[in-house]
Design an enzyme around this catalytic site. Structure first.
Site, PDB file in Angstrom:
ATOM      1  N   GLU A   1       0.834  -1.202   0.000  1.00 53.92           N
ATOM      2  CA  GLU A   1       0.000   0.000   0.000  1.00 53.92           C
ATOM      3  C   GLU A   1       0.868   1.251   0.000  1.00 53.92           C
ATOM      4  O   GLU A   1       0.649   2.184  -0.788  1.00 53.92           O
ATOM      5  CB  GLU A   1      -0.906  -0.008   1.225  1.00 53.92           C
ATOM      6  CG  GLU A   1      -1.649   1.285   1.502  1.00 53.92           C
ATOM      7  CD  GLU A   1      -2.255   1.296   2.891  1.00 53.92           C
ATOM      8  OE1 GLU A   1      -3.418   0.918   2.997  1.00 53.92           O
ATOM      9  OE2 GLU A   1      -1.555   1.677   3.858  1.00 53.92           O
TER      10      GLU A   1
ATOM     11  N   THR B   1      -3.317 -27.448  -2.949  1.00 53.51           N
ATOM     12  CA  THR B   1      -4.066 -28.437  -2.180  1.00 53.51           C
ATOM     13  C   THR B   1      -4.897 -27.712  -1.124  1.00 53.51           C
ATOM     14  O   THR B   1      -4.410 -26.801  -0.454  1.00 53.51           O
ATOM     15  CB  THR B   1      -3.121 -29.447  -1.513  1.00 53.51           C
ATOM     16  OG1 THR B   1      -2.313 -30.043  -2.527  1.00 53.51           O
ATOM     17  CG2 THR B   1      -3.901 -30.524  -0.791  1.00 53.51           C
TER      18      THR B   1
ATOM     19  N   ASP C   1       0.088 -31.439   8.238  1.00 52.77           N
ATOM     20  CA  ASP C   1       0.457 -32.282   7.116  1.00 52.77           C
ATOM     21  C   ASP C   1       1.265 -33.471   7.637  1.00 52.77           C
ATOM     22  O   ASP C   1       1.695 -33.494   8.796  1.00 52.77           O
ATOM     23  CB  ASP C   1       1.291 -31.471   6.112  1.00 52.77           C
ATOM     24  CG  ASP C   1       1.126 -31.952   4.686  1.00 52.77           C
ATOM     25  OD1 ASP C   1       0.662 -33.098   4.500  1.00 52.77           O
ATOM     26  OD2 ASP C   1       1.457 -31.186   3.768  1.00 52.77           O
TER      27      ASP C   1
ATOM     28  N   THR D   1       2.254 -13.256  -0.519  1.00 54.99           N
ATOM     29  CA  THR D   1       0.843 -12.884  -0.571  1.00 54.99           C
ATOM     30  C   THR D   1       0.705 -11.471  -1.120  1.00 54.99           C
ATOM     31  O   THR D   1       1.460 -10.574  -0.741  1.00 54.99           O
ATOM     32  CB  THR D   1       0.208 -12.951   0.834  1.00 54.99           C
ATOM     33  OG1 THR D   1       0.387 -14.268   1.366  1.00 54.99           O
ATOM     34  CG2 THR D   1      -1.267 -12.618   0.786  1.00 54.99           C
TER      35      THR D   1
ATOM     36  N   ASP E   1      -5.454  -4.479  -3.970  1.00 53.41           N
ATOM     37  CA  ASP E   1      -5.773  -3.054  -4.078  1.00 53.41           C
ATOM     38  C   ASP E   1      -4.525  -2.212  -4.249  1.00 53.41           C
ATOM     39  O   ASP E   1      -4.543  -1.177  -4.916  1.00 53.41           O
ATOM     40  CB  ASP E   1      -6.591  -2.586  -2.873  1.00 53.41           C
ATOM     41  CG  ASP E   1      -5.790  -2.564  -1.586  1.00 53.41           C
ATOM     42  OD1 ASP E   1      -5.001  -3.501  -1.352  1.00 53.41           O
ATOM     43  OD2 ASP E   1      -5.961  -1.623  -0.790  1.00 53.41           O
TER      44      ASP E   1
ATOM     45  N   TYR F   1      -9.355 -21.661  -4.782  1.00 49.24           N
ATOM     46  CA  TYR F   1      -8.899 -22.946  -5.314  1.00 49.24           C
ATOM     47  C   TYR F   1      -9.384 -23.173  -6.750  1.00 49.24           C
ATOM     48  O   TYR F   1      -9.484 -24.306  -7.194  1.00 49.24           O
ATOM     49  CB  TYR F   1      -9.345 -24.082  -4.381  1.00 49.24           C
ATOM     50  CG  TYR F   1      -8.644 -24.018  -3.043  1.00 49.24           C
ATOM     51  CD1 TYR F   1      -7.312 -24.380  -2.926  1.00 49.24           C
ATOM     52  CD2 TYR F   1      -9.310 -23.559  -1.906  1.00 49.24           C
ATOM     53  CE1 TYR F   1      -6.652 -24.302  -1.705  1.00 49.24           C
ATOM     54  CE2 TYR F   1      -8.659 -23.478  -0.685  1.00 49.24           C
ATOM     55  CZ  TYR F   1      -7.321 -23.849  -0.588  1.00 49.24           C
ATOM     56  OH  TYR F   1      -6.672 -23.760   0.624  1.00 49.24           O
TER      57      TYR F   1
ATOM     58  N   TRP G   1       0.794   6.520   3.815  1.00 54.04           N
ATOM     59  CA  TRP G   1      -0.362   6.622   2.922  1.00 54.04           C
ATOM     60  C   TRP G   1      -1.135   7.911   3.165  1.00 54.04           C
ATOM     61  O   TRP G   1      -1.559   8.586   2.212  1.00 54.04           O
ATOM     62  CB  TRP G   1      -1.275   5.402   3.034  1.00 54.04           C
ATOM     63  CG  TRP G   1      -2.246   5.411   4.188  1.00 54.04           C
ATOM     64  CD1 TRP G   1      -2.108   4.787   5.397  1.00 54.04           C
ATOM     65  CD2 TRP G   1      -3.526   6.075   4.240  1.00 54.04           C
ATOM     66  NE1 TRP G   1      -3.206   5.024   6.197  1.00 54.04           N
ATOM     67  CE2 TRP G   1      -4.088   5.810   5.498  1.00 54.04           C
ATOM     68  CE3 TRP G   1      -4.236   6.859   3.327  1.00 54.04           C
ATOM     69  CZ2 TRP G   1      -5.332   6.311   5.892  1.00 54.04           C
ATOM     70  CZ3 TRP G   1      -5.486   7.362   3.708  1.00 54.04           C
ATOM     71  CH2 TRP G   1      -6.021   7.081   4.988  1.00 54.04           C
TER      72      TRP G   1
END
Length: 647
Positions: free
Chosen positions: A73, A126, A237, A247, A251, A298, A629
């Protein structure tokens, strides 16, 4: 209006805007004054590498948990700031530099995402269910749940000759305060590594506020944390492999492209287009990869997607909702001898993340057209879909409600019956998409952030659907803004009731916050410039004048705030019983854990005594923050008003 006529109108309006740049006016001068404060080294907005901090101040906890941890941002606002600087001064070198710094530090290079060539677009990832609260994690990775196919991977490889993704990771530890040292191409890093480090925080459900997070490195080589690094805090797992993962906050990437659109218009008008053409091609590329935000997490089919096993995987574009989702992510193995990689989108879309101007730009601005074979078509559909989304979410009062999800509760649950009667292309209404602590649509700032982009689309194109939406929103906002002299009061928090098409909003508190007031003023200014609404113009001017006259500081324009949430420095952070790990500085991760216990370095912060006194029963501390910002937004709104009205 057909596309050709829209393009002609857009160029005419942009030329009209640009020809006013040289006229000289108080609002343009304010932009330069604020710009100079932000760029004054003594004020501390940038790291030694030139990376914009989230804020000048270090003791600040909101989405980032430290002021010198920055976000995509902040980068997007930096790029926008420099675009306007070019528009006003005709010098676009800082715009190019801002993009270069973004590329250098927050878009992972190949060595930081080295195993994408092993990605299988027929099985993107997965499934692991999302849960409501951190104490329900880790979540089982379940390969029996069907997933869809990634329909854009191969065309991106064909267009750019690489399997790597070109997108901003959302969070950087600029000063390496955590000590992971996950810099570009350097996974092992460590506390003494110099340079911004890739980290992540939120990963444990809608109730995981920043105060409940366990920060982790994006490149997890098991050097820190427990025996499996940090992975088994989040997923369950049979075995764990050393890996990298990133990630995206869509926006922010969209805002960077929006800024590039304006840079293109202004540069062309003053004969500087060739100076930024390379940067514009990179913005187009960013828009190509931003399409991952348009798909279900997914890649399952969009529409009445209920039940993780019964909701089938999508094929081609039937997994696209064509809205800007809350995130998308990608990752892979560190072991190049046994490589694998994955990618996910997000089935949840918040109105506050939509950017119809960016969608328009990626379709209609020649210098920003992506190379992907179906990209322009995708963004044309997205532009229409975003406008439809605003229409579906607008309350009778005028405000916009939260959003919609293709995956109820993040696990394809069955939604409440009252949400199934009126869906958005089969997606279910959610008044607080993605996160609930605090509710994601309670903050008024989401309104002008998003509606500003709608107003820019209206200004550039004259789009009648945008105007109809803005007419109602502006009327509502103006009714909620009051003045006493040069002091202003705008909405701060909102409450919601009902479901579409009968959603209602109530303003529950007001504020004088400069960041949201600035964004509101710019939204009103764009609307007024196109519609001729004199009242909207006057209110925009009053807001801009009021903040400028009342809230000057030596570092910018800001007002003080009471940090009454900072009692949560002692908030419990869930760690599973028996789990043990360590941070690079030796802070232990085990139950019972607290926010400050995982961040003992905060106790060395110069502002810590104010928080400590609050934790010991004193009053909530007061701070004056200079968030990047908000400070950039102040400059941009002042400059926008000056460019639009030449006063």
């Amino acid at each position: 209006m057909d596309r050709a006529n829209m393009g002609i109108l857009a160029l005419t309006l942009v030329v009209a805007l640009a020809t006013q740049i040289d006229a000289g006016n108080v609002y343009r001068e304010r932009f330069i004054q604020q710009y100079n404060k932000i760029h004054d080294d003594a004020n501390g907005y940038f790291s030694k590498e030139g990376v914009p901090y989230h804020a000048v101040e270090t003791l600040l906890v909101e989405a980032p948990d430290h002021g010198h941890i920055t976000t995509s941002e902040a980068y997007s606002y930096y790029i926008w700031l420099e675009a306007m600087y070019g528009g006003i001064t005709k010098d676009f070198a800082p715009f190019n530099k801002a993009w270069q710094i973004m590329e250098e530090f927050i878009i992972p290079v190949h060595d930081s995402q080295s195993t994408n060539s092993a990605y299988n677009p027929s099985h993107p990832a997965t499934y692991a269910a999302e849960f409501d609260s951190p104490d329900q994690y880790p979540s089982l990775v379940d390969s029996s749940v069907p997933v869809g196919q990634d329909p854009i991977y191969q065309e991106l490889v064909n267009a750019y000759g690489t399997p790597d993704i070109y997108a901003m990771h959302w969070l950087l530890d600029v000063d390496n305060i955590y000590g992971f040292g996950n810099t570009q191409g350097n996974c092992e890093g460590g506390p003494y590594t110099s340079g911004p480090s890739f980290i992540n925080t939120f990963q444990r459900g809608s109730q995981e506020s920043v105060w409940k997070t366990i920060p982790q490195p994006c490149c997890d080589s098991f050097k820190y944390g427990g025996p499996n690094g940090f992975l088994d805090l989040f997923t369950k797992d049979n075995s764990y492999a050393k890996q990298w993962k990133y990630t995206v906050a869509p926006d922010a990437d969209a805002r960077a492209i929006q800024a590039a659109f304006w840079a293109a218009q202004w540069a062309q008008e003053v004969g500087q287009f060739s100076a930024i053409s390379d940067t514009l091609s990179k913005a187009a590329k960013l828009g190509d990869y931003l399409r991952y935000a348009l798909f279900d997490k997914y890649f399952k089919k969009v529409g009445n997607c209920v039940g993780p096993w019964s909701c089938q995987g999508g094929y081609s574009k039937d997994s696209a909702h064509y809205l800007l989702g809350w995130y998308f992510a990608w990752g892979g193995s560190l072991d190049t001898s046994n490589p694998w990689a994955w990618r996910i989108g997000d089935g949840a879309a918040h109105f506050g993340y939509q950017n119809p101007l960016t969608a328009y730009a990626l379709v209609n601005e020649p210098s920003l057209k992506p190379k992907g074979a179906s990209a322009v078509t995708d963004w044309q559909i997205s532009l229409d879909r975003q406008l439809e989304f605003y229409e579906w979410l607008q309350t009778s009062e005028g405000a916009f409600a939260g959003g919609a999800s293709n995956s109820w509760n993040g696990r394809y649950d069955t939604p409440p019956s009252e949400l199934t009667g009126n869906t958005f292309h089969g997606m279910f209404y959610d008044w607080e998409p993605v996160y609930h602590d605090p509710p994601s649509n309670r903050w008024f700032g989401m309104q002008p952030w998003s509606v500003d982009r709608l107003a820019q689309l209206y200004y550039v194109t004259g789009n009648s659907r945008a105007k109809n939406l803005l007419d109602k929103w502006v009327s509502w906002v103006l009714s909620e803004i009051t003045f006493q002299g040069n002091q202003y009061s705008i909405p701060a928090t909102l409450e919601w009731s009902g479901v579409p098409p009968n959603v209602h909003v109530t303003v529950t508190a007001h504020t004088n916050d400069v960041g949201t007031a600035s964004a509101t003023a710019r939204t009103l200014a764009f609307y007024a410039a196109k519609s001729g609404d004199q009242n909207a113009k006057n209110v925009a001017k009053q807001l801009l004048d009021g903040m400028w006259e009342l809230y000057q500081t030596d570092k910018g324009v800001s007002n003080s705030e009471i940090a009454d949430t900072y009692n949560q420095f002692s908030h419990d952070v869930y760690v599973p019983n028996g789990w043990y790990g360590q941070y690079p500085n030796g802070d232990v991760i085990q139950a019972p854990a607290t926010f400050i216990g995982l961040r003992s370095w905060y106790k060395k912060d110069p502002a810590w005594p104010k928080v400590e006194a609050y934790l010991n029963g004193g009053s909530a501390p007061e701070f004056t923050f200079h968030r990047f910002w908000a400070q950039a937004d102040v400059a941009l709104s002042q400059g926008t008003y000056g460019m639009l009205f030449n006063e």
